[in-house]
Design a protein around this motif. Structure first.
Motif, PDB file in Angstrom:
ATOM      1  N   ASN A 200      47.154  40.332  51.466  1.00 24.66           N
ATOM      2  CA  ASN A 200      45.854  40.492  52.115  1.00 24.66           C
ATOM      3  C   ASN A 200      44.693  40.515  51.132  1.00 24.66           C
ATOM      4  O   ASN A 200      43.533  40.560  51.552  1.00 24.66           O
ATOM      5  CB  ASN A 200      45.835  41.776  52.953  1.00 24.66           C
ATOM      6  N   GLU A 201      44.996  40.491  49.835  1.00 25.54           N
ATOM      7  CA  GLU A 201      43.944  40.538  48.810  1.00 25.54           C
ATOM      8  C   GLU A 201      43.113  39.255  48.836  1.00 25.54           C
ATOM      9  O   GLU A 201      43.660  38.160  48.891  1.00 25.54           O
ATOM     10  CB  GLU A 201      44.586  40.736  47.434  1.00 25.54           C
ATOM     11  N   GLU A 202      41.805  39.409  48.806  1.00 27.18           N
ATOM     12  CA  GLU A 202      40.891  38.261  48.846  1.00 27.18           C
ATOM     13  C   GLU A 202      40.452  37.847  47.439  1.00 27.18           C
ATOM     14  O   GLU A 202      40.207  36.672  47.177  1.00 27.18           O
ATOM     15  CB  GLU A 202      39.644  38.625  49.675  1.00 27.18           C
ATOM     16  N   ASN A 203      40.345  38.812  46.537  1.00 32.71           N
ATOM     17  CA  ASN A 203      39.841  38.565  45.192  1.00 32.71           C
ATOM     18  C   ASN A 203      40.972  38.064  44.290  1.00 32.71           C
ATOM     19  O   ASN A 203      42.012  38.716  44.166  1.00 32.71           O
ATOM     20  CB  ASN A 203      39.258  39.873  44.644  1.00 32.71           C
ATOM     21  N   LYS A 204      40.747  36.902  43.660  1.00 32.21           N
ATOM     22  CA  LYS A 204      41.798  36.299  42.838  1.00 32.21           C
ATOM     23  C   LYS A 204      42.129  37.150  41.613  1.00 32.21           C
ATOM     24  O   LYS A 204      43.294  37.317  41.264  1.00 32.21           O
ATOM     25  CB  LYS A 204      41.401  34.891  42.406  1.00 32.21           C
ATOM     26  N   LYS A 205      41.108  37.720  40.972  1.00 31.85           N
ATOM     27  CA  LYS A 205      41.364  38.524  39.775  1.00 31.85           C
ATOM     28  C   LYS A 205      42.193  39.762  40.108  1.00 31.85           C
ATOM     29  O   LYS A 205      43.111  40.125  39.366  1.00 31.85           O
ATOM     30  CB  LYS A 205      40.051  38.930  39.114  1.00 31.85           C
ATOM     31  N   GLU A 206      41.861  40.399  41.205  1.00 36.57           N
ATOM     32  CA  GLU A 206      42.628  41.573  41.630  1.00 36.57           C
ATOM     33  C   GLU A 206      44.066  41.179  41.963  1.00 36.57           C
ATOM     34  O   GLU A 206      45.011  41.890  41.608  1.00 36.57           O
ATOM     35  CB  GLU A 206      41.973  42.232  42.845  1.00 36.57           C
ATOM     36  N   ALA A 207      44.224  40.046  42.636  1.00 36.32           N
ATOM     37  CA  ALA A 207      45.563  39.577  42.997  1.00 36.32           C
ATOM     38  C   ALA A 207      46.382  39.268  41.749  1.00 36.32           C
ATOM     39  O   ALA A 207      47.571  39.603  41.674  1.00 36.32           O
ATOM     40  CB  ALA A 207      45.470  38.350  43.897  1.00 36.32           C
ATOM     41  N   GLN A 208      45.757  38.641  40.757  1.00 41.61           N
ATOM     42  CA  GLN A 208      46.465  38.326  39.518  1.00 41.61           C
ATOM     43  C   GLN A 208      46.851  39.593  38.763  1.00 41.61           C
ATOM     44  O   GLN A 208      47.881  39.638  38.093  1.00 41.61           O
ATOM     45  CB  GLN A 208      45.599  37.440  38.620  1.00 41.61           C
ATOM     46  N   LYS A 209      46.023  40.609  38.889  1.00 39.70           N
ATOM     47  CA  LYS A 209      46.333  41.875  38.228  1.00 39.70           C
ATOM     48  C   LYS A 209      47.494  42.597  38.932  1.00 39.70           C
ATOM     49  O   LYS A 209      48.324  43.234  38.291  1.00 39.70           O
ATOM     50  CB  LYS A 209      45.083  42.767  38.209  1.00 39.70           C
ATOM     51  N   MET A 210      47.553  42.476  40.255  1.00 39.08           N
ATOM     52  CA  MET A 210      48.604  43.130  41.034  1.00 39.08           C
ATOM     53  C   MET A 210      49.945  42.399  40.953  1.00 39.08           C
ATOM     54  O   MET A 210      51.000  43.024  41.091  1.00 39.08           O
ATOM     55  CB  MET A 210      48.192  43.203  42.516  1.00 39.08           C
TER      56      MET A 210
ATOM     57  N   LYS B 132      66.556  36.496  48.155  1.00 35.06           N
ATOM     58  CA  LYS B 132      65.391  36.984  48.889  1.00 35.06           C
ATOM     59  C   LYS B 132      64.295  37.373  47.898  1.00 35.06           C
ATOM     60  O   LYS B 132      63.117  37.070  48.114  1.00 35.06           O
ATOM     61  CB  LYS B 132      65.747  38.187  49.768  1.00 35.06           C
ATOM     62  N   ALA B 133      64.677  38.021  46.819  1.00 32.13           N
ATOM     63  CA  ALA B 133      63.706  38.403  45.793  1.00 32.13           C
ATOM     64  C   ALA B 133      63.048  37.160  45.200  1.00 32.13           C
ATOM     65  O   ALA B 133      61.824  37.122  45.024  1.00 32.13           O
ATOM     66  CB  ALA B 133      64.389  39.218  44.707  1.00 32.13           C
ATOM     67  N   ALA B 134      63.840  36.149  44.918  1.00 28.89           N
ATOM     68  CA  ALA B 134      63.304  34.912  44.345  1.00 28.89           C
ATOM     69  C   ALA B 134      62.339  34.235  45.314  1.00 28.89           C
ATOM     70  O   ALA B 134      61.278  33.751  44.923  1.00 28.89           O
ATOM     71  CB  ALA B 134      64.444  33.970  43.991  1.00 28.89           C
ATOM     72  N   ASN B 135      62.710  34.221  46.605  1.00 28.02           N
ATOM     73  CA  ASN B 135      61.832  33.614  47.606  1.00 28.02           C
ATOM     74  C   ASN B 135      60.526  34.372  47.730  1.00 28.02           C
ATOM     75  O   ASN B 135      59.448  33.764  47.812  1.00 28.02           O
ATOM     76  CB  ASN B 135      62.526  33.562  48.972  1.00 28.02           C
ATOM     77  N   LEU B 136      60.584  35.690  47.747  1.00 31.92           N
ATOM     78  CA  LEU B 136      59.371  36.511  47.846  1.00 31.92           C
ATOM     79  C   LEU B 136      58.454  36.265  46.648  1.00 31.92           C
ATOM     80  O   LEU B 136      57.236  36.063  46.811  1.00 31.92           O
ATOM     81  CB  LEU B 136      59.728  37.998  47.922  1.00 31.92           C
ATOM     82  N   LYS B 137      59.032  36.277  45.453  1.00 26.35           N
ATOM     83  CA  LYS B 137      58.228  36.077  44.247  1.00 26.35           C
ATOM     84  C   LYS B 137      57.596  34.697  44.237  1.00 26.35           C
ATOM     85  O   LYS B 137      56.411  34.552  43.897  1.00 26.35           O
ATOM     86  CB  LYS B 137      59.095  36.266  42.997  1.00 26.35           C
ATOM     87  N   SER B 138      58.349  33.690  44.639  1.00 26.99           N
ATOM     88  CA  SER B 138      57.835  32.323  44.662  1.00 26.99           C
ATOM     89  C   SER B 138      56.656  32.200  45.611  1.00 26.99           C
ATOM     90  O   SER B 138      55.621  31.620  45.263  1.00 26.99           O
ATOM     91  CB  SER B 138      58.956  31.369  45.083  1.00 26.99           C
ATOM     92  N   LYS B 139      56.801  32.762  46.811  1.00 33.57           N
ATOM     93  CA  LYS B 139      55.724  32.677  47.802  1.00 33.57           C
ATOM     94  C   LYS B 139      54.476  33.409  47.338  1.00 33.57           C
ATOM     95  O   LYS B 139      53.356  32.935  47.524  1.00 33.57           O
ATOM     96  CB  LYS B 139      56.195  33.229  49.148  1.00 33.57           C
ATOM     97  N   LEU B 140      54.672  34.578  46.715  1.00 35.62           N
ATOM     98  CA  LEU B 140      53.527  35.343  46.237  1.00 35.62           C
ATOM     99  C   LEU B 140      52.798  34.607  45.103  1.00 35.62           C
ATOM    100  O   LEU B 140      51.579  34.562  45.075  1.00 35.62           O
ATOM    101  CB  LEU B 140      53.975  36.723  45.769  1.00 35.62           C
ATOM    102  N   MET B 141      53.575  34.022  44.195  1.00 34.72           N
ATOM    103  CA  MET B 141      52.963  33.297  43.088  1.00 34.72           C
ATOM    104  C   MET B 141      52.206  32.070  43.575  1.00 34.72           C
ATOM    105  O   MET B 141      51.120  31.765  43.082  1.00 34.72           O
ATOM    106  CB  MET B 141      54.029  32.904  42.064  1.00 34.72           C
ATOM    107  N   LYS B 142      52.772  31.373  44.553  1.00 33.19           N
ATOM    108  CA  LYS B 142      52.080  30.212  45.141  1.00 33.19           C
ATOM    109  C   LYS B 142      50.769  30.643  45.764  1.00 33.19           C
ATOM    110  O   LYS B 142      49.736  29.990  45.607  1.00 33.19           O
ATOM    111  CB  LYS B 142      52.942  29.556  46.213  1.00 33.19           C
ATOM    112  N   LYS B 143      50.797  31.754  46.495  1.00 29.05           N
ATOM    113  CA  LYS B 143      49.605  32.234  47.198  1.00 29.05           C
ATOM    114  C   LYS B 143      48.513  32.608  46.201  1.00 29.05           C
ATOM    115  O   LYS B 143      47.346  32.242  46.377  1.00 29.05           O
ATOM    116  CB  LYS B 143      49.938  33.424  48.080  1.00 29.05           C
ATOM    117  N   VAL B 144      48.883  33.311  45.134  1.00 28.28           N
ATOM    118  CA  VAL B 144      47.894  33.717  44.130  1.00 28.28           C
ATOM    119  C   VAL B 144      47.353  32.490  43.399  1.00 28.28           C
ATOM    120  O   VAL B 144      46.145  32.395  43.140  1.00 28.28           O
ATOM    121  CB  VAL B 144      48.511  34.732  43.158  1.00 28.28           C
ATOM    122  N   ALA B 145      48.210  31.529  43.101  1.00 26.50           N
ATOM    123  CA  ALA B 145      47.771  30.326  42.392  1.00 26.50           C
ATOM    124  C   ALA B 145      46.831  29.492  43.247  1.00 26.50           C
ATOM    125  O   ALA B 145      45.931  28.819  42.731  1.00 26.50           O
ATOM    126  CB  ALA B 145      48.977  29.501  41.965  1.00 26.50           C
ATOM    127  N   ALA B 146      47.025  29.524  44.570  1.00 29.04           N
ATOM    128  CA  ALA B 146      46.209  28.702  45.458  1.00 29.04           C
ATOM    129  C   ALA B 146      44.852  29.332  45.793  1.00 29.04           C
ATOM    130  O   ALA B 146      44.018  28.681  46.413  1.00 29.04           O
ATOM    131  CB  ALA B 146      46.984  28.457  46.763  1.00 29.04           C
TER     132      ALA B 146
END
Length: 83
Positions: A37-47, A68-82
């Motif tokens: 739910n984080e909107e700010n990219k810098k905050e998301a990258q820090k988290m 499941k852990a790998a899938n979660l991490k992949s999705k989160l990294m994609k979201k932050v990168a985008a």
């Protein structure tokens, strides 16, 4: 009901472990939701490293499956990168 002393101990131990696993899993789910739910990219990258570490810890302790852990991490990294 169990009659052996070791069985009674095991029942108590299982309940303690179950509660701890449940607490850790819920904490990680809340952290993931907060990151999503984080909107700010810098905050998301820090988290992100913190949340990824939490997910890895759950997978290491077999609270969640490694895939499941790998899938979660992949999705989160994609979201932050985008962002």
């Amino acid at each position: 009901m169990a009659n052996h002393k070791s069985a009674l101990k095991r029942i108590r131990r299982n309940e303690a472990v179950r509660l701890r696993n449940r607490y850790q899993h819920k904490t990680v789910r809340n952290a993931i939701k907060k990151l999503r739910n984080e909107e700010n990219k810098k905050e998301a990258q820090k988290m992100l490293p913190t949340v990824v570490g939490m997910i890895d810890k759950l997978a290491k302790k077999n609270i969640i499956h490694q895939n499941k852990a790998a899938n979660l991490k992949s999705k989160l990294m994609k979201k932050v990168a985008a962002m």
